[in-house]
Write an enzyme that holds these catalytic residues in place. Structure first.
Site, short mmCIF file in Angstrom:
data_model
loop_
_atom_site.label_atom_id
_atom_site.label_comp_id
_atom_site.label_asym_id
_atom_site.label_seq_id
_atom_site.Cartn_x
_atom_site.Cartn_y
_atom_site.Cartn_z
N SER A 196 0.84 -1.19 0.00
CA SER A 196 0.00 0.00 0.00
C SER A 196 0.87 1.25 0.00
O SER A 196 2.01 1.23 0.49
CB SER A 196 -0.90 0.03 1.25
OG SER A 196 -0.12 0.32 2.41
N ASP A 197 0.35 2.33 -0.57
CA ASP A 197 0.94 3.63 -0.27
C ASP A 197 0.72 3.86 1.21
O ASP A 197 -0.10 3.20 1.84
CB ASP A 197 0.28 4.72 -1.12
CG ASP A 197 1.15 5.97 -1.25
OD1 ASP A 197 2.07 6.14 -0.42
OD2 ASP A 197 0.92 6.76 -2.17
N TRP A 198 1.44 4.81 1.78
CA TRP A 198 1.40 5.00 3.22
C TRP A 198 0.00 5.44 3.67
O TRP A 198 -0.41 6.57 3.44
CB TRP A 198 2.46 6.01 3.63
CG TRP A 198 3.78 5.39 4.02
CD1 TRP A 198 4.47 5.62 5.16
CD2 TRP A 198 4.56 4.43 3.29
NE1 TRP A 198 5.63 4.87 5.19
CE2 TRP A 198 5.71 4.12 4.06
CE3 TRP A 198 4.40 3.78 2.07
CZ2 TRP A 198 6.69 3.22 3.64
CZ3 TRP A 198 5.37 2.88 1.65
CH2 TRP A 198 6.49 2.61 2.43
N GLY A 199 -0.71 4.53 4.30
CA GLY A 199 -2.06 4.82 4.77
C GLY A 199 -3.14 4.63 3.72
O GLY A 199 -4.27 5.05 3.91
N ALA A 200 -2.82 3.96 2.60
CA ALA A 200 -3.79 3.82 1.51
C ALA A 200 -4.80 2.70 1.76
O ALA A 200 -5.77 2.59 1.03
CB ALA A 200 -3.06 3.57 0.19
#
Length: 747
Positions: free
Chosen positions: A226-230
């Site tokens: 994931s992107d950070w916090g996605a």
């Protein structure tokens, strides 16, 4: 026992709690060692154009700031981008970094995109090939590359919750194409999915995008992170087969375990997420050079890339300059990169004046326009009027006033009035005006006729000043070509009608394939500067085009000759017209020619790049028919043309004949608070939400006092962040769910 069953058997011997923790990001943030599972801990670093080693918003270590993708793509040189990737990997190794978060290969749908400077092009073939070169360079030294942002991260407005509504043919044939090329040619170790939704579902829990496309169609077998916090719904994300959630979220292991006990997640789901961890092989190469030598070597690589990427947009004969005196205005304002998570603290800091001094070129300089102080601006205008003579060579550095950064789109692509006034004054005073454009996006240029020469230097990295000096004074001939169309006005673009405005939570891709040069060709519009365009100090001729075919594709042969007075490089661009009523770039090659030298160029176009996915047939098809081949040095200059018949399937209905959106009536509905609700839209009566807002505002004030270059990105991102993203501030996932539940009771 096959390989899959063997790995599942190995995983089943490990306690479920231990398996679960490897889905949460804590064990993949720092350090490097093997455990009983044979899974390595990893250290990640952003690195689209240089290595960013820091705490989340702390002070970065110094690293080479290579040209951003917006400029390096203009090199049209795969070998140089390979060297860029290799240079970043060498710095990753000496800093104990295992995975570089780059390259970004999303297509540029609109010139207001805040993250456009991190992406290569509006064209999928160019983006895919350069992305492959970058990945191959990084992974040649045993460091993992992470291709991003899969997929449709084309604008930053509400990027964490916006829904991108797109038809399947446009998605696969255009926006998925760069990822397909990179996976096929480079086998990246990691792919990062973006924040946004696609057709109603977050990407991390979108089975069509993760499984049908990425794993089955593209045969990708690496790590999906994931992107950070996605991530959104954790259960759905795990069942979708995502391998790693970043960053670590407090309490997430416990939450996942409880869902496992409830039967919402089973061993098959967990093992599916972990199986790729066991395949991961990252063994960094040994670097014999010292740190100092690595940075000096990478500076030279950055210089080569900038030198081949800077685009000469206009030249009435004033360039190249000799050693005559120059008046330099605004070089103190030069931007070498954008802001956001890709921001690099440059190892070397040389300005343009430094290289003028080194070359003993006489000059005088002025600071340039001032947006915030009209008195200082008026003083500058007065000084220029009093001191510049008609025969003086005036070099003006210009840029957009907005910060180009992740998280924030441009409001427009126009120069401020002060800058336009400065151009007008210089035009009246001097007959020799040279503009240097420092921007990650195209800008409007109503002043084109007032300039003698224009150079696009993009966001050129730490070596761009030396590259500019070498080009301006004829040490090298410019050879960059635009990787993005420069429109006359932004609202000329078809996609401008459909991009989200204000707080729109849905964007429709009604323009379908018509982005960039495709839009201009199909609608017979004239851009300011076309895709692939770029001047040189020398001249090239193209001749003797011969097109043949074999079982795998088309063979394009031609002759290119340097008939000018300077050695130089030219980009041979091959466009093909087949299914669509416009040309498409299918191949290119950059060649180097001495004065008077002639070369035979042979370029191969694979049939796979001539196939198109058809929804009606649910597969790729090579269409039977005549294919028109156009060869030249830009999409608007293709002097060599040939037609060849390819035996394929007969299709009776062209791909553009129907309107996918005719019956689409999706609207963003008012609903109960959920994981996608923005923090600032939550119930104001909930005390904990007020505390969160207070902390955000306090943090922003502290960052403002520090003059953090990422302030604008931080401000917009934090204020538009969905409530689920407070997990990155230390709140547990279960706490977020409790906040939402409590907020809904108090509506």
């Amino acid at each position: 026992m096959n390989d899959k069953k063997a790995k599942d058997y190995l995983l089943m011997q490990i306690d479920i709690k231990k398996r679960i923790k490897y889905i949460n990001g804590k064990n993949f943030w720092s350090g490097l060692h093997n455990d009983k599972l044979g899974i390595k801990k990893l250290r990640f670093s952003d690195g689209p154009h240089g290595l960013r080693i820091s705490k989340m918003y702390g002070h970065s270590k110094k690293a080479t700031c290579f040209p951003c993708a917006c400029l390096s793509a203009c090199s049209f040189n795969d070998a140089l981008i390979y060297e860029l990737g290799k240079g970043i990997a060498s710095e990753a190794i000496i800093n104990n970094v295992n995975v570089v978060l780059g390259p970004g290969i999303n297509l540029k749908r609109h010139p207001f995109g805040g993250r456009n400077f991190e992406y290569f092009s509006e064209d999928p073939i160019l983006s895919g090939r350069l992305g492959s070169a970058y990945v191959n360079g990084v992974q040649s030294l045993g460091v993992g590359a992470c291709v991003k942002h899969y997929v449709l991260n084309n604008l930053e407005l509400n990027r964490m919750i916006v829904d991108e509504v797109i038809d399947e043919e446009t998605l696969i044939n255009l926006y998925i194409k760069p990822f397909e090329i990179v996976i096929k040619e480079s086998s990246p170790r990691f792919i990062m999915f973006a924040y946004n939704k696609v057709n109603g579902e977050h990407i991390g829990e979108n089975h069509y995008l993760i499984n049908t496309i990425l794993k089955n169609r593209l045969k990708y077998d690496g790590m999906i992170i994931s992107d950070w916090g996605a991530f959104h719904d954790i259960v759905k994300t795990i069942k979708c087969g995502v391998n790693l959630l970043m960053p670590h979220v407090m309490g997430l292991n416990r939450y996942i375990y409880h869902q496992y006990l409830k039967g919402l997640i089973n061993d098959v789901d967990i093992n599916s997420c972990l199986r790729q961890h066991l395949n991961l092989d990252l063994t960094p190469s040994k670097i014999s050079l010292s740190k100092k030598d690595i940075y000096h070597h990478n500076y030279q690589t950055a210089l080569k890339i900038a030198s081949e990427s800077i685009v000469l947009l206009k030249n009435d004969g004033i360039l190249p300059l000799t050693n005559q005196k120059v008046v330099v205005i605004g070089q103190n304002k030069v931007k070498i990169q954008g802001c956001g998570s890709s921001y690099v603290k440059p190892y070397f800091k040389f300005d343009f004046l430094y290289f003028l001094k080194q070359a003993n070129i006489p000059f005088c300089n002025y600071d340039g326009y001032d947006l915030n102080n009209s008195k200082r601006h008026d003083k500058l205008i007065k000084q220029i009027k009093e001191n510049i003579k008609p025969d003086d060579i005036a070099i003006l550095f210009i840029q957009l006033p907005d910060v180009e950064t992740e998280g924030v789109d441009l409001q427009n692509n126009k120069l401020p009035l002060q800058e336009i006034e400065l151009i007008d004054v210089l035009h009246q005073l001097s007959s020799n005006l040279i503009l240097i454009i420092n921007s990650g996006n195209p800008i409007e240029m109503p002043f084109v006729d007032k300039c003698n020469a224009i150079l696009y230097a993009g966001l050129g990295g730490e070596a761009v000043a030396e590259a500019l000096k070498n080009i301006l004074f004829g040490i090298i001939s410019p050879s960059g070509k635009l990787a993005q169309t420069f429109p006359v006005h932004a609202n000329d673009i078809l996609a401008d009608k459909y991009i989200p405005k204000n707080d729109d939570m849905i964007t429709y891709y009604r323009e379908r394939f018509l982005i960039g040069y495709r839009d201009y060709l199909f609608n017979k519009k004239q851009p300011l500067f076309c895709f692939g365009y770029g001047l040189s100090y020398t001249k090239f001729t193209f001749s003797n085009l011969v097109v043949s075919k074999n079982d795998e594709g088309l063979i394009i042969n031609l002759n290119v000759k340097n008939v000018g007075n300077y050695p130089g490089k030219e980009v041979v661009q091959v466009y093909i017209k087949s299914v669509f009523p416009f040309l498409e770039l299918k191949a290119y090659e950059k060649i180097n020619l001495k004065v008077g030298e002639s070369k035979n160029v042979s370029i191969f176009v694979y049939y796979c790049n001539l196939k198109y996915f058809y929804k009606r047939l649910n597969r790729d098809v090579l269409i039977d028919g005549d294919y028109q081949i156009f060869v030249g040095n830009s999409v608007d200059n293709t002097p060599l043309r040939e037609t060849i018949h390819i035996n394929g399937e007969k299709i009776d209905k062209p791909i553009l004949m129907y309107d996918f959106y005719a019956d689409q009536k999706i609207k963003f509905k008012e609903q109960r608070y959920d994981l996608d609700t923005r923090i600032y839209d939550m119930n104001k009566k909930i005390f904990i939400i007020e505390i969160i807002k207070f902390c955000i505002n306090l943090y922003l004030q502290i960052e403002l006092l520090r003059k953090n270059p990422n302030y604008k990105m931080l401000e917009t991102t934090l204020k538009n962040a969905p409530i689920r993203n407070i997990t990155m501030a230390g709140f547990s996932y279960q706490t977020v769910l409790n906040i939402i539940k409590k907020s809904n009771k108090n509506r």
